[in-house]
Each structure stands twice: as structure tokens, then as C-alpha cells.
Motif scaffolding. Sequence first.
Motif, short mmCIF file in Angstrom:
data_model
loop_
_atom_site.label_atom_id
_atom_site.label_comp_id
_atom_site.label_asym_id
_atom_site.label_seq_id
_atom_site.Cartn_x
_atom_site.Cartn_y
_atom_site.Cartn_z
N MET A 16 0.83 -1.19 0.00
CA MET A 16 0.00 0.00 0.00
C MET A 16 0.87 1.26 0.00
SD MET A 16 -3.16 -1.01 -0.13
CE MET A 16 -2.55 -2.31 -1.23
N SER A 17 0.35 2.34 -0.57
CA SER A 17 1.13 3.56 -0.75
C SER A 17 0.72 4.66 0.23
CB SER A 17 0.94 4.09 -2.18
OG SER A 17 1.36 3.15 -3.14
N LYS A 18 1.64 5.56 0.48
CA LYS A 18 1.33 6.80 1.19
C LYS A 18 0.99 7.83 0.12
CE LYS A 18 1.42 9.40 5.03
NZ LYS A 18 2.61 9.44 5.88
N ILE A 19 -0.28 8.25 0.11
CA ILE A 19 -0.80 9.10 -0.96
C ILE A 19 -1.21 10.45 -0.40
CG2 ILE A 19 -2.62 9.36 -2.70
CD1 ILE A 19 -2.71 6.32 -2.92
N MET A 32 -16.20 15.44 -6.38
CA MET A 32 -15.61 14.23 -6.94
C MET A 32 -14.50 13.68 -6.04
SD MET A 32 -17.08 13.82 -10.00
CE MET A 32 -15.94 13.00 -11.10
N GLY A 33 -13.67 14.57 -5.52
CA GLY A 33 -12.50 14.13 -4.78
C GLY A 33 -12.80 13.39 -3.50
N ARG A 34 -13.86 13.79 -2.80
CA ARG A 34 -14.18 13.12 -1.52
C ARG A 34 -14.41 11.62 -1.69
NH1 ARG A 34 -17.09 17.87 -0.53
NH2 ARG A 34 -19.04 16.90 -1.17
N PRO A 35 -15.33 11.20 -2.57
CA PRO A 35 -15.51 9.75 -2.72
C PRO A 35 -14.30 9.04 -3.31
CG PRO A 35 -16.87 10.94 -4.31
CD PRO A 35 -16.34 11.96 -3.35
N MET A 36 -13.54 9.71 -4.18
CA MET A 36 -12.35 9.09 -4.75
C MET A 36 -11.32 8.81 -3.65
SD MET A 36 -12.23 11.54 -8.14
CE MET A 36 -10.61 11.06 -8.73
N ALA A 37 -11.11 9.78 -2.77
CA ALA A 37 -10.20 9.58 -1.64
C ALA A 37 -10.70 8.48 -0.73
CB ALA A 37 -10.03 10.89 -0.88
N ASP A 72 -10.34 2.99 1.66
CA ASP A 72 -10.96 1.66 1.80
C ASP A 72 -10.04 0.57 1.27
OD1 ASP A 72 -13.23 2.75 2.92
OD2 ASP A 72 -14.35 2.81 1.03
N ALA A 73 -9.22 0.92 0.26
CA ALA A 73 -8.30 -0.06 -0.33
C ALA A 73 -7.05 -0.27 0.51
CB ALA A 73 -7.92 0.38 -1.74
N ALA A 111 -15.97 14.15 7.94
CA ALA A 111 -15.88 13.23 9.08
C ALA A 111 -15.66 11.79 8.65
CB ALA A 111 -17.16 13.34 9.91
N THR A 112 -16.25 11.40 7.53
CA THR A 112 -16.09 10.02 7.06
C THR A 112 -14.63 9.74 6.70
OG1 THR A 112 -18.33 10.03 6.17
CG2 THR A 112 -16.84 8.33 5.35
N LEU A 113 -13.97 10.71 6.08
CA LEU A 113 -12.56 10.53 5.72
C LEU A 113 -11.68 10.50 6.97
CD1 LEU A 113 -12.30 12.86 2.58
CD2 LEU A 113 -12.71 10.39 2.66
N VAL A 114 -12.04 11.29 7.97
CA VAL A 114 -11.30 11.27 9.23
C VAL A 114 -11.42 9.90 9.89
CG1 VAL A 114 -11.16 12.22 11.57
CG2 VAL A 114 -11.52 13.74 9.63
N GLU A 115 -12.64 9.37 9.89
CA GLU A 115 -12.87 8.06 10.49
C GLU A 115 -12.08 6.98 9.78
OE1 GLU A 115 -17.06 7.54 10.26
OE2 GLU A 115 -17.51 9.11 11.73
N LYS A 116 -11.87 7.15 8.49
CA LYS A 116 -11.12 6.15 7.72
C LYS A 116 -9.60 6.34 7.85
CE LYS A 116 -14.74 5.30 4.27
NZ LYS A 116 -15.11 5.32 2.83
N GLY A 117 -9.19 7.43 8.51
CA GLY A 117 -7.76 7.59 8.78
C GLY A 117 -7.04 8.67 8.02
N MET A 118 -7.76 9.49 7.25
CA MET A 118 -7.09 10.56 6.52
C MET A 118 -6.63 11.64 7.48
SD MET A 118 -8.48 12.46 3.10
CE MET A 118 -7.32 12.87 1.78
N THR A 119 -5.46 12.19 7.26
CA THR A 119 -4.93 13.24 8.13
C THR A 119 -4.60 14.49 7.31
OG1 THR A 119 -2.67 12.36 7.92
CG2 THR A 119 -3.98 11.61 9.79
N GLU A 120 -4.53 15.64 8.00
CA GLU A 120 -4.30 16.92 7.34
C GLU A 120 -2.91 17.45 7.65
OE1 GLU A 120 -8.49 19.21 7.15
OE2 GLU A 120 -7.70 18.95 9.17
N LEU A 121 -2.34 18.12 6.65
CA LEU A 121 -1.06 18.78 6.80
C LEU A 121 -1.21 20.25 6.38
CD1 LEU A 121 1.18 15.97 5.26
CD2 LEU A 121 0.80 16.44 7.69
#
Length: 294
Positions: A1-4, A12-17, A22-23, A37-47
Motif C-alpha cells: 500500500m502507498s502513502k498518498i 468528486m475528490g471526496r468519494p475518490m479519496a 478503503d483499499a 468526518a467520514t474521511l477522518v474516520e477512515k484515517g485521513m490526516t491533514e497537513l
Amino acid sequence: MSKIGFIGLGIMGRPMAGHLLDAGHDLVTVKRGTLDATLVEKGMTELDSPRAVAEQAEVVITMVPDTPDVEQVLFGEGGVAEGLKPGTLVIDMSSIAPIATQAFAKRIVDAGGEYVDAPVSGGEGGAINAALTIMVGATEEGFTRARPILEVMGKTITHIGGHGAGQTCKVANQIVVALTIEAVAEGLLFASKAGADVAKVRESLLGGLAQSKILDVHGERMIKRTFDPGFKIKLHQKDLNLALEGARSLDLALPGTANAQQLFQACVAHGGEDWDHAGILRALESLADHEVGS
């Protein structure tokens, strides 16, 4: 798996991310207001910046509205190029100018990265269902590296050619989409003005040579008058501007495209820049003094 790094979490970008998370990919993004919030729950972080994203990521994906936005994210102050590591794969999935894309690709390659232009078609539904059509401009190596990532978000992935070829294909796509939406709108308007049941007309047309995805999806939008985007008129205008500018440079006439652009502009004049592009029907209804289904 990659760090993306994924920059551009719009319609468009929200569901694509989300599909990438999920992968099993590890995703970071640029802080812009409140992260979904859904992306946060899945582990996305902000910089703090695109530069910080590039410093952490093996792959950087951009999905922003227009050519200047891509340029700013990649090459502006604190941009991706400042944090680019040797071998970083930069995938631009925005819809932007093909010539500018070639210039961006050269700058990224000269900085030690790999560049892929991979604009998409399929709208919000395609993004949500991971069923996007993705048109790729890249070297063979770039396409090989990008393909496993693109396959998480799309169903039909085609390597069109070198840098900029994906964007050229997307411009062609937007010409066809605009003219087909206009054709569907004119057909339904004619049927309605003549007194026919437009829902039954659409149902019948879906079984014949006029059948298309646009008649299916956007024809239903027109009949139900659901003009929330989808894909905003102002973004389709941007794409048709690219087509018409390209046509001028090629000494090419695109009269249908120019007409569709004028109808979109009529929508904008009535406050419709954020309508779904199926809202082109409203411009035609204004000319006819008749509303479909009335």
C-alpha cells in the motif's frame, strides 16, 4: 500500500479519496476548513501545505477545478514541487489545458518526479461508485505505476498517449457531453411543447438509437427538475473554453460547441453557474417560453 497525498476534496475528490482509504492506502491532504468526518474516520490526516504533503507521500494526486489551481498547488509558494522527493509520482486528475499540462509535466520530471495526467469522466455517481472513466497521458513507466491506484477509483482506464494526451481526450469528452445534453434537452422540450408525455418519450427513446447514458441520467434530471450538481455549469464552461481556445489554435471550427457554451452562459446570466449541466434545459425553456412537463 502507498502513502498518498490527495489534494482537492470536492464533489468528486471526496468519494475518490474514500475508495483509496478503503483499499488500505494511507492518505494525507492539505488542511482546508473542516475535513469530511467520514474521511477522518477512515484515517485521513491533514497537513499544512502541498509541500508538506509531498514530503510525506510517495504519490500525490490533485483534483482541483482549473489550470491555475493545479499550477498553484504544484508550483506556488509551499507547493508540491518544493517538497518533491526523487521518484514521486504526481497524478493530476483535474480537467485542465493540455498545453499547460505538458509544461507542468516537464517541470515535475525535471525536478525528479514522474507525471501523469489522468482526468476523469462519470460525474459524482461515477466517483461514488468507483466507476469513473479515466483518460491517461503518461510515459509507459508512469502509466504502469499509476494504474493500480487508478483502478481503485475507475472502471475504464485508457492510456491515450504522452503527457497532455489525457487532457486532450477529456476536452473531446466534454464536447460530446455538452452537445448530447443539449440534444436531449431539445428533444424533451420539443416533445413537451407538442403535448406528449415526456417521461414516456424518454422511456421509448432509451430503447432506440437515441439511447445514451446522458438521456438516461440527465434526461431524468430534466424531467424531475433536479438541477443540484452533479457537475456544475461553470466547470463545464471552463472545459468548453479549453475546447474553443484549442480549436482557434488548430484553425478548427466547432460551431456546436460554441452554441452549447452560449446556452450555458445564458444559464449563468440567470444565476445558474452552480446548476448541474443538465440545467442547459432552462436556457432552452426560456427561449421557448415553455417548461418541460408543464
